[in-house]
Design a protein around this motif. Structure first.
Motif, PDB file in Angstrom:
ATOM      1  N   VAL A   1       1.104  -3.182 -12.407  1.00 57.97           N
ATOM      2  CA  VAL A   1       0.523  -2.318 -11.274  1.00 57.97           C
ATOM      3  C   VAL A   1       1.853  -1.571 -10.719  1.00 57.97           C
ATOM      4  CG1 VAL A   1      -0.882  -2.242  -9.274  1.00 57.97           C
ATOM      5  CG2 VAL A   1      -1.024  -4.392 -11.063  1.00 57.97           C
ATOM      6  N   THR A   2       1.659  -0.299 -10.643  1.00 54.63           N
ATOM      7  CA  THR A   2       2.502   0.714 -10.183  1.00 54.63           C
ATOM      8  C   THR A   2       2.135   1.901  -9.095  1.00 54.63           C
ATOM      9  OG1 THR A   2       1.813   2.195 -11.990  1.00 54.63           O
ATOM     10  CG2 THR A   2       3.130   0.469 -12.934  1.00 54.63           C
ATOM     11  N   GLY A   3       3.252   2.540  -9.067  1.00 53.14           N
ATOM     12  CA  GLY A   3       2.954   3.675  -8.165  1.00 53.14           C
ATOM     13  C   GLY A   3       1.719   4.615  -8.313  1.00 53.14           C
ATOM     14  N   ALA A   4       1.188   4.438  -9.544  1.00 49.16           N
ATOM     15  CA  ALA A   4      -0.088   5.190  -9.883  1.00 49.16           C
ATOM     16  C   ALA A   4      -1.071   4.849  -9.025  1.00 49.16           C
ATOM     17  CB  ALA A   4      -0.556   4.822 -11.309  1.00 49.16           C
ATOM     18  N   THR A   5      -0.957   3.562  -8.316  1.00 47.30           N
ATOM     19  CA  THR A   5      -2.093   3.441  -7.335  1.00 47.30           C
ATOM     20  C   THR A   5      -1.639   2.740  -5.895  1.00 47.30           C
ATOM     21  OG1 THR A   5      -3.911   2.078  -6.849  1.00 47.30           O
ATOM     22  CG2 THR A   5      -2.400   0.821  -8.151  1.00 47.30           C
ATOM     23  N   TYR A   6      -0.200   2.329  -6.145  1.00 46.63           N
ATOM     24  CA  TYR A   6       0.391   1.838  -5.037  1.00 46.63           C
ATOM     25  C   TYR A   6       1.233   2.764  -4.029  1.00 46.63           C
ATOM     26  CZ  TYR A   6      -0.153  -3.301  -6.422  1.00 46.63           C
ATOM     27  OH  TYR A   6      -0.465  -4.674  -6.784  1.00 46.63           O
ATOM     28  N   THR A   7       0.894   2.745  -2.918  1.00 42.36           N
ATOM     29  CA  THR A   7       1.896   3.097  -1.965  1.00 42.36           C
ATOM     30  C   THR A   7       2.817   1.880  -1.302  1.00 42.36           C
ATOM     31  OG1 THR A   7       0.196   4.669  -1.017  1.00 42.36           O
ATOM     32  CG2 THR A   7       2.041   4.244   0.279  1.00 42.36           C
ATOM     33  N   TYR A   8       4.141   2.229  -1.348  1.00 42.66           N
ATOM     34  CA  TYR A   8       5.189   1.137  -0.939  1.00 42.66           C
ATOM     35  C   TYR A   8       5.380   1.250   0.508  1.00 42.66           C
ATOM     36  CZ  TYR A   8       5.304   0.845  -6.145  1.00 42.66           C
ATOM     37  OH  TYR A   8       4.747   0.638  -7.441  1.00 42.66           O
ATOM     38  N   LEU A   9       5.470  -0.117   1.292  1.00 35.25           N
ATOM     39  CA  LEU A   9       5.718  -0.087   2.531  1.00 35.25           C
ATOM     40  C   LEU A   9       6.889  -0.781   3.061  1.00 35.25           C
ATOM     41  CD1 LEU A   9       1.598  -0.947   3.295  1.00 35.25           C
ATOM     42  CD2 LEU A   9       2.670   1.440   2.919  1.00 35.25           C
ATOM     43  N   VAL A  10       6.995  -0.412   4.261  1.00 38.75           N
ATOM     44  CA  VAL A  10       8.048  -1.240   5.112  1.00 38.75           C
ATOM     45  C   VAL A  10       7.469  -1.469   6.513  1.00 38.75           C
ATOM     46  CG1 VAL A  10      10.302  -1.395   6.125  1.00 38.75           C
ATOM     47  CG2 VAL A  10      10.165  -0.181   3.907  1.00 38.75           C
ATOM     48  N   ASN A  11       7.026  -2.717   6.882  1.00 41.83           N
ATOM     49  CA  ASN A  11       6.444  -3.187   8.106  1.00 41.83           C
ATOM     50  C   ASN A  11       5.169  -2.234   8.224  1.00 41.83           C
ATOM     51  OD1 ASN A  11       8.719  -4.665   8.311  1.00 41.83           O
ATOM     52  ND2 ASN A  11       9.658  -3.244  10.130  1.00 41.83           N
ATOM     53  N   GLY A  12       4.389  -1.984   7.101  1.00 40.53           N
ATOM     54  CA  GLY A  12       3.048  -1.556   7.062  1.00 40.53           C
ATOM     55  C   GLY A  12       3.290   0.151   7.074  1.00 40.53           C
ATOM     56  N   HIS A  13       4.348   0.876   7.238  1.00 48.16           N
ATOM     57  CA  HIS A  13       4.551   2.223   7.142  1.00 48.16           C
ATOM     58  C   HIS A  13       4.783   2.559   5.804  1.00 48.16           C
ATOM     59  CE1 HIS A  13       5.683   2.688  11.689  1.00 48.16           C
ATOM     60  NE2 HIS A  13       5.659   1.276  11.598  1.00 48.16           N
ATOM     61  N   GLY A  14       4.086   3.932   5.422  1.00 53.02           N
ATOM     62  CA  GLY A  14       4.279   4.479   4.083  1.00 53.02           C
ATOM     63  C   GLY A  14       5.616   5.372   4.176  1.00 53.02           C
ATOM     64  N   PRO A  15       5.968   5.861   2.844  1.00 53.20           N
ATOM     65  CA  PRO A  15       7.272   6.583   2.644  1.00 53.20           C
ATOM     66  C   PRO A  15       7.122   7.968   3.444  1.00 53.20           C
ATOM     67  CG  PRO A  15       5.909   6.332   0.862  1.00 53.20           C
ATOM     68  CD  PRO A  15       5.510   5.641   1.784  1.00 53.20           C
ATOM     69  N   ALA A  16       5.856   8.556   3.733  1.00 50.14           N
ATOM     70  CA  ALA A  16       5.624   9.932   4.380  1.00 50.14           C
ATOM     71  C   ALA A  16       5.916   9.513   5.918  1.00 50.14           C
ATOM     72  CB  ALA A  16       4.508  10.413   4.174  1.00 50.14           C
TER      73      ALA A  16
END
Length: 601
Positions: A243-258
């Motif tokens: 399961v990859t970045g094709a569907t995932y957003t990767y978070l830090v403490n609930g915050h997305g990369p944007a």
């Protein structure tokens, strides 16, 4: 009762922006739900609850990821759940109220608790029914960095997790001027049951990084012989994660990369980062370009400091890291997914609003023949090594004759599925769950993790970890067992020794107090984070009575790993791969520790 939770205040997006314009964006507002925190300022922190009495409410809610709403399961109105801070020596009482329309649970990952407080439905307790409540009560035996999460269905993927810190009852051996929790996770707008359905339909459904015909013809990806071998096995070396970045957003403490999370520091401070991988399926490679990372604890327990530039953190592992930012500038904290299909991002800065330059994703790694258990044969990269520290592929015949190392086994013939059961011990069942058998698995604890062999800087390995204190039980093991990690990616089936949990007829049984060496052999092309509930174990990496103690360990593709276990907690305990969909598909068993009088056959 000292529960410091707050009800979630209603707030729409326009109201949030108005508040930010009024100057509130520079503050953490603990009474707002996590999705409504003013993340543009980068200072939002997780709400914190202190013990010994804590109340947690599990409920459906919406969360915001990079400005977009999605459905989630939260705790006390936040995703991730609140930071729980307890004290070693306390008796904690954690009341969990289930406001879902289905059963739920909380497992206290890494904490040593009585088995009936471990929070695994069907193993240690019945679960918490819809609309019901349950009070967990246990003494806190150890300090350190831990986390908690659901052990019911696929709820963890939807946000049902949070960090947990136990403060020591004596002066903390890790000196720091300030600390930040860095909780990594993965989030998808697709319901987890739909993710599971698509994986069952096609194991590589989310792999958008497959080799191209052009790349193969140009020879960019692999040597011709290796490409032919992979084609013959009907496997894709780009299948590093399922399961990859094709569907995932990767978070830090609930915050997305944007809208990255930001942690503040003053130049010259020692900053402690409590890094937790709370993701469902993602192994991360974490670095802070321009800063050295001093690893000071693993899975909550102190280790002798080791300085690196990057480390791989498997699902459910925790590492405590000391950094010393000396310059008056912002630093980029990046955690790449192991297949490099995306990254979690955070900011370490001396003032709010400062932003670093984030590095681009590095080229994706490709699995090698070594990752398929072929030892050094056509493997490329680092040679594997056994417990004697000498790689099988590097053992000349004259050295083998003198007993200095083990000679490499001849390459075994393979059918297209590598299902040569003559290579497997009799404990591995001949089932469709076994797509491959590793002909020459090697100990890879001296390697930095998949894709990190040639990054050009210092990367942590398990052999770098040395316990800061002497192990409590230095006895040699009285017996040994071997467990194979098996799977079939085409049919998305995962198991131990070819048996899914639903097929297992008896638990893995230990006598209370006995010392056992467990060797895990990975017969698959993916890394597996294996977690044993209720216990710590010592990795066999050559450090004697200062071997690192862990409760979760990554077994690299085609590799093997041994640990020594003292079965010191009577009861039934979950033992499983912590990749959520692997566990859900069957890669789980029960470990039963019985009083010494109940000797098993």
């Amino acid at each position: 009762m000292t529960d410091q939770s707050h009800p979630a205040a209603p707030l729409d997006r326009r109201g949030l922006l108005k508040a930010a314009g009024a100057g509130l964006s520079a503050l953490a507002l603990p009474w707002f739900p996590g999705w409504a925190q003013p993340v543009s300022a980068g200072l939002a922190t997780l709400p914190e609850l202190t013990g010994p009495d804590v109340t947690l409410r599990i409920a459906h809610q919406m969360m915001m990821v990079d400005g977009r709403p999605r459905h989630a399961i939260g705790i006390n109105g936040t995703v991730p759940g609140p930071l729980i801070r307890l004290k070693q020596g306390q008796t904690a009482r954690l009341t969990v109220i289930n406001e879902l329309d289905e059963d739920s649970s909380i497992h206290w990952h890494g904490l040593l608790v009585p088995f009936h407080m471990d929070g695994v439905p069907g193993v240690s307790f019945p679960g918490i029914p819809a609309g019901g409540r349950f009070t967990y009560e246990f003494a806190l035996q150890q300090a350190g960095t831990y986390w908690y999460h659901s052990h019911s269905g696929l709820q963890e993927q939807m946000g049902h997790y949070g960090p947990l810190i136990v403060e020591p009852d004596a002066p903390d051996p890790v000196a720091a001027d300030r600390e930040h929790v860095i909780l990594l996770s993965d989030s998808s707008p697709i319901h987890p049951h739909m993710i599971m359905r698509r994986l069952k339909q096609m194991g590589g459904y989310f792999n958008y990084q497959k080799q191209t015909l052009f790349g193969q013809l140009a020879g960019r990806d692999q040597k011709a012989a290796e490409r032919a071998a992979w084609g013959g096995m009907r496997m894709d070396p780009a299948d590093v994660a399922d399961v990859t970045g094709a569907t995932y957003t990767y978070l830090v403490n609930g915050h997305g990369p944007a809208m990255p999370f930001a942690a503040l520091f003053k130049p010259g401070e020692r900053v402690r980062l409590r890094v937790i991988n709370a993701s469902a399926m993602t192994t991360f490679n974490l670095r802070i370009p321009g800063l050295a990372l001093d690893i000071v604890a693993a899975d909550g327990l102190p280790v002798r400091p080791v300085t690196v530039d990057e480390f791989q953190i498997a699902v459910a592992e925790t590492y405590d890291v000391i950094v010393r930012p000396g310059d008056d500038r912002a630093y980029a904290l990046v955690a790449e997914s192991v297949d490099r299909s995306g990254m979690a991002r955070a900011v370490l800065a001396p003032r709010p609003g400062m932003m670093p330059v984030f590095p681009a994703l590095r080229p994706r790694p490709l699995a090698t023949m070594k990752d398929m258990g072929m030892g050094g044969h056509n493997g490329g990269g680092h040679g594997g090594s056994g417990h004697d520290g000498v790689g099988a592929a590097a053992c000349p015949p004259e050295h083998a004759a003198m007993g200095h190392c083990s000679p490499a086994a001849p390459a075994a013939p393979m059918d297209h599925g590598m299902r040569d059961f003559s290579l497997a011990p009799p404990t591995v069942r001949r089932t469709p769950t076994v797509q491959s058998i590793s002909p020459m698995p090697v100990d890879r604890t001296g390697e930095p993790g998949q894709g990190l062999a040639d990054v050009g800087h210092r990367v942590l390995t398990y052999r770098d970890l040395v316990s800061a204190t002497r192990n409590p039980d230095p006895r040699p093991p009285a017996r040994e067992i071997e467990i194979h990690l098996t799977g079939n990616m085409e049919r998305y089936m995962w198991a131990f020794d070819g048996e899914k949990l639903s097929e297992v007829k008896a638990p893995i049984t230990f006598r209370a107090g006995e010392r056992v060496r467990v060797t895990l052999v990975n017969d698959t092309m993916m890394g597996h984070p294996i977690h044993l509930h209720g216990h710590y174990f010592e990795l066999v990496t050559g450090h004697g009575d200062h071997a690192p103690r862990k409760h979760t360990v990554q077994v690299q593709p085609g590799g093997k790993l041994s640990f020594d276990l003292t079965a010191d907690a009577v009861g039934d305990w979950a033992f499983h791969c912590h990749l959520l969909y692997h566990m859900h598909a069957g890669m789980m068993q029960i470990v039963s520790v019985r009083p010494d009088s109940d000797r098993a056959a």
